[in-house]
Scaffold this motif. Structure first.
Motif, PDB file in Angstrom:
ATOM      1  N   ILE A 129       1.421   4.029   4.555  1.00  0.00           N
ATOM      2  CA  ILE A 129       2.937   3.629   4.394  1.00  0.00           C
ATOM      3  C   ILE A 129       3.235   2.293   5.067  1.00  0.00           C
ATOM      4  N   GLU A 130       2.435   2.108   6.034  1.00  0.00           N
ATOM      5  CA  GLU A 130       2.811   0.864   6.878  1.00  0.00           C
ATOM      6  C   GLU A 130       2.454  -0.377   5.924  1.00  0.00           C
ATOM      7  N   ALA A 131       1.631  -0.120   4.843  1.00  0.00           N
ATOM      8  CA  ALA A 131       1.290  -1.364   3.874  1.00  0.00           C
ATOM      9  C   ALA A 131       0.435  -2.200   4.383  1.00  0.00           C
ATOM     10  N   ASP A 132      -0.550  -2.056   5.281  1.00  0.00           N
ATOM     11  CA  ASP A 132      -1.336  -2.973   6.077  1.00  0.00           C
ATOM     12  C   ASP A 132      -2.396  -3.489   4.935  1.00  0.00           C
ATOM     13  N   GLY A 133      -2.994  -4.740   5.306  1.00  0.00           N
ATOM     14  CA  GLY A 133      -3.979  -5.122   4.405  1.00  0.00           C
ATOM     15  C   GLY A 133      -5.268  -4.187   4.409  1.00  0.00           C
ATOM     16  N   LEU A 136      -8.112  -4.327   7.021  1.00  0.00           N
ATOM     17  CA  LEU A 136      -7.666  -4.877   8.381  1.00  0.00           C
ATOM     18  C   LEU A 136      -8.454  -3.548   9.287  1.00  0.00           C
ATOM     19  N   PRO A 184      -6.607 -12.567   7.969  1.00  0.00           N
ATOM     20  CA  PRO A 184      -5.325 -12.770   8.031  1.00  0.00           C
ATOM     21  C   PRO A 184      -5.034 -13.919   8.801  1.00  0.00           C
ATOM     22  N   LEU A 185      -5.982 -14.558   9.499  1.00  0.00           N
ATOM     23  CA  LEU A 185      -5.405 -15.905  10.138  1.00  0.00           C
ATOM     24  C   LEU A 185      -6.149 -17.143   9.468  1.00  0.00           C
ATOM     25  N   ARG A 192      -5.179 -15.913   3.226  1.00  0.00           N
ATOM     26  CA  ARG A 192      -4.337 -14.964   4.092  1.00  0.00           C
ATOM     27  C   ARG A 192      -3.832 -14.139   3.336  1.00  0.00           C
ATOM     28  N   TYR A 193      -2.895 -14.495   2.031  1.00  0.00           N
ATOM     29  CA  TYR A 193      -2.060 -13.612   1.348  1.00  0.00           C
ATOM     30  C   TYR A 193      -3.108 -12.393   1.019  1.00  0.00           C
ATOM     31  N   LEU A 196      -4.005  -9.543   3.462  1.00  0.00           N
ATOM     32  CA  LEU A 196      -3.009  -8.801   3.912  1.00  0.00           C
ATOM     33  C   LEU A 196      -2.365  -7.872   2.650  1.00  0.00           C
ATOM     34  N   ARG A 197      -3.117  -7.830   1.533  1.00  0.00           N
ATOM     35  CA  ARG A 197      -2.592  -6.877   0.490  1.00  0.00           C
ATOM     36  C   ARG A 197      -3.038  -5.398   0.855  1.00  0.00           C
ATOM     37  N   PHE A 200      -2.350   0.147  -2.535  1.00  0.00           N
ATOM     38  CA  PHE A 200      -1.787  -0.094  -3.700  1.00  0.00           C
ATOM     39  C   PHE A 200      -1.417  -1.155  -4.505  1.00  0.00           C
TER      40      PHE A 200
ATOM     41  N   PHE B 132       8.437  -2.125  -7.908  1.00  0.00           N
ATOM     42  CA  PHE B 132       7.047  -1.887  -7.083  1.00  0.00           C
ATOM     43  C   PHE B 132       6.802  -2.910  -6.147  1.00  0.00           C
ATOM     44  N   ARG B 138       9.717   3.520  -2.133  1.00  0.00           N
ATOM     45  CA  ARG B 138       9.542   4.476  -1.209  1.00  0.00           C
ATOM     46  C   ARG B 138      10.464   5.258  -0.705  1.00  0.00           C
ATOM     47  N   GLY B 247       8.225   0.337   5.736  1.00  0.00           N
ATOM     48  CA  GLY B 247       7.673  -0.077   4.282  1.00  0.00           C
ATOM     49  C   GLY B 247       6.843  -0.951   4.210  1.00  0.00           C
ATOM     50  N   ALA B 251       2.423  -5.643   6.563  1.00  0.00           N
ATOM     51  CA  ALA B 251       1.948  -6.801   6.382  1.00  0.00           C
ATOM     52  C   ALA B 251       2.702  -8.042   6.085  1.00  0.00           C
ATOM     53  N   LEU B 255       2.704 -11.782   7.757  1.00  0.00           N
ATOM     54  CA  LEU B 255       2.519 -13.198   6.880  1.00  0.00           C
ATOM     55  C   LEU B 255       3.495 -13.844   7.366  1.00  0.00           C
ATOM     56  N   GLN B 258       3.208 -15.753  10.708  1.00  0.00           N
ATOM     57  CA  GLN B 258       2.044 -16.662  10.822  1.00  0.00           C
ATOM     58  C   GLN B 258       2.685 -17.676  10.260  1.00  0.00           C
TER      59      GLN B 258
END
Ligand code: HEM
Lengths: 234, 263
Positions: A129-133, A136, A184-185, A192-193, A196-197, A200, B132, B138, B247, B251, B255, B258
């Protein structure tokens, strides 16, 4: 011996009896948590005017299109004269393209059913749910898993000769790999983009890519007998 | 005193009849503006206030609004088209031909309906992907996403049922291809197809059924779900805001931090 508690926990909703309140704001189920005062505008007239303006621009575009391009109208329906190819409207041509490779139960029932089900359950998935890459954490494991998934889909498409769906899958796999080896750096904005995806994002983008490619192929690159044609060579 | 439109309108707004209909009364104060939304049966589906940053193009791209716009255009032009159209064979085809060549502005009307229909399908898809990628599906918006999926399916069905109505070759064979797929459903496939077509072939019965679906059942379904869709936006706390709610934060915060750092 533990010292006696100088407090007791109770659940009481009577303001007069217990005046102290502990409010638990859980992370996920709070529609209106004010983190800070957010500047707001009034729906009437500010939002309504903007919505009207947007719709007005849309109508102008549609009217112009209707003045310059005529809707198709062919000869009267004739059940004895099958056109070749008989095409569905453009938004179903992705499905019709799949229908060309798989039996109707699979392409016409199973796949659309699975897609609709997948769309419906998207918001009920609580993974990440944090939507981390994607890479990572647990990078090795996740890389292996994503390569297994991508590899199986690619082999599947290869086996059934669905090259049209294979190409976007291979391109996406390459991007996933690039993401796995990007930090991510990183100095490149694109990498970088990608790094971090979240998971989902990758799935939906793959779906969107396939949807666009299959629909475009069905619309522009298919001729008599669903054979491949080049739209500029007709 | 010479009467300008403004003074006449002023007078009209003061009349007892007007006041009985629009209770919010005159004025441009915050209260009046809020009441204008709250006291209107249609507008009260929407919140009285909206976060300022949601007004810009970058959040929603206005795609939901534009989808609604195409729907309204389609209802208006659709009703006008209904005045000239009989859902019977072979009358349907000649009615459409008449629209093209006899009815004044008939060609324009038909074009507008047709292109708006394509635009609506496209915009509904685009809106879905936009929602989305913003992460706006969410909690607590899960159910509104599901309502959205229903709206997408209704949109597709509306467009598809309308496709048969001109009763030309394009229409006939597109529907033949499509309904043949439904007979691939295990066990009950042929029954479904029979139910859709009112027979074993695409014929006059099928045209009538598609007409009823296209002009009555599906538009009513769409309006119903649209009402729920808009009302849920208000009940779910307005449009989703990326930074302040859980949500996408992880990420995207990283971003944007940075990027600020690298500047
Ligand atoms: C007939 C088709 C539809 C219409 C007319 C419509 C209309 C709207 C409008 C006007 C909004 C307000 C914000 C915006 O413009 O984005 C909205 C928000 C929303 N829509 Fe739709 N919509 C439709 C289909 C869908 C679909 C297919 C989905 C997803 C499957 C969906 C999911 C949502 C969600 C979750 C929101 C809330 C977004 C947020 O909180 O930021 N809608 N819709």
């Amino acid at each position: 011996m533990t010292p006696p508690k100088d407090y007791s926990a109770e659940v009481n909703s009577n303001m007069r009896v217990s005046q102290r309140r502990v409010l638990f704001v859980t992370r996920r189920t709070s529609p209106q948590v004010k983190v800070y005062d957010e500047e707001k505008v009034q729906t009437s007239p500010e939002v309504l005017i903007r919505a009207l303006l947007a719709v007005e621009c849309l109508i102008i575009a549609l009217v112009l299109m209707s003045l310059f391009f005529n809707a198709p109208l062919e000869g009267v329906a004739n059940p004895t004269n099958t056109p070749n190819p008989a095409k569905a409207p453009w938004y179903f041509l992705g499905l019709q393209e799949i229908l060309h490779y798989f039996p109707p139960v699979v392409a016409g029932v199973l796949i659309p059913g699975l897609l609709v089900t997948a769309l419906i359950i998207i918001p009920y998935f609580d993974i990440n749910i944090e939507a981390d890459g994607l890479f990572l954490k647990n990078r090795k494991r996740r890389m292996m898993l994503s390569m297994i998934v991508a590899g199986s889909f690619s082999l599947f498409f290869l086996f059934f000769k669905v090259y049209v769906a294979l190409v976007p899958t291979v391109i996406m796999t390459a991007l996933v790999l690039l993401a796995a080896f990007s930090s991510p750096l990183s100095s490149s904005r694109f990498r970088r983009y990608l790094a971090l995806r979240p998971i989902f994002w990758w799935i939906m983008t793959w779906f969107l890519f396939e949807l666009i490619v299959l629909t475009a192929v069905g619309t522009f690159f298919r001729g008599p007998g669903w054979s491949w044609v080049w739209p500029w060579r007709s | 005193m010479p009467g300008t439109i403004e003074t006449y309108f002023d007078k009209l707004e003061r009349t007892r009849v007007w006041r009985s209909i629009f209770r919010s009364g005159r004025g441009t104060s915050k209260l009046h503006n809020a009441l204008a939304i709250q006291q209107n049966v249609f507008l009260h589906l929407f919140p009285t206030k909206v976060r300022k940053r949601m007004l810009g193009l970058e959040a929603t791209w206005y795609l939901g609004t534009l989808t609604l716009g195409t729907f309204i255009v389609l209802v208006v032009t659709g009703i006008l088209l209904m005045l000239y159209y009989h859902p019977s064979v072979p009358r349907a085809y000649s009615d459409v031909k008449d629209l093209q060549f006899v009815v004044s502005s008939g060609l324009f009307l038909r074009n507008l309906h047709r292109w708006s229909a394509h635009a609506m399908v496209f915009l509904a898809f685009a809106h879905m992907f936009r929602v989305f990628y913003r992460g706006a599906y969410r909690t607590p918006r899960e159910f509104n996403w599901v309502v959205g999926v229903v709206l997408l399916l209704v949109t597709l069905l509306l467009s598809y049922t309308g496709y048969l109505l001109p009763w030309d070759q394009l229409a006939f064979w597109a529907i033949t291809v499509g309904t043949n797929i439904s007979s691939a459903v295990p066990l009950i496939g042929d029954k479904i197809r029979f139910l859709l077509l009112g027979g074993h072939l695409v014929n006059a019965n099928a045209l009538l059924r598609f007409y009823v679906l296209h002009c009555v059942i599906l538009p009513l379904t769409a309006v119903l779900f649209l009402a729920v869709h808009f009302w849920r936006i208000r009940k779910d706390g307005g449009l989703y805001v990326r930074e302040t709610e859980p949500g996408v934060t992880g990420a995207d915060k990283q971003l944007s931090n940075q990027e600020q750092g690298s500047r």
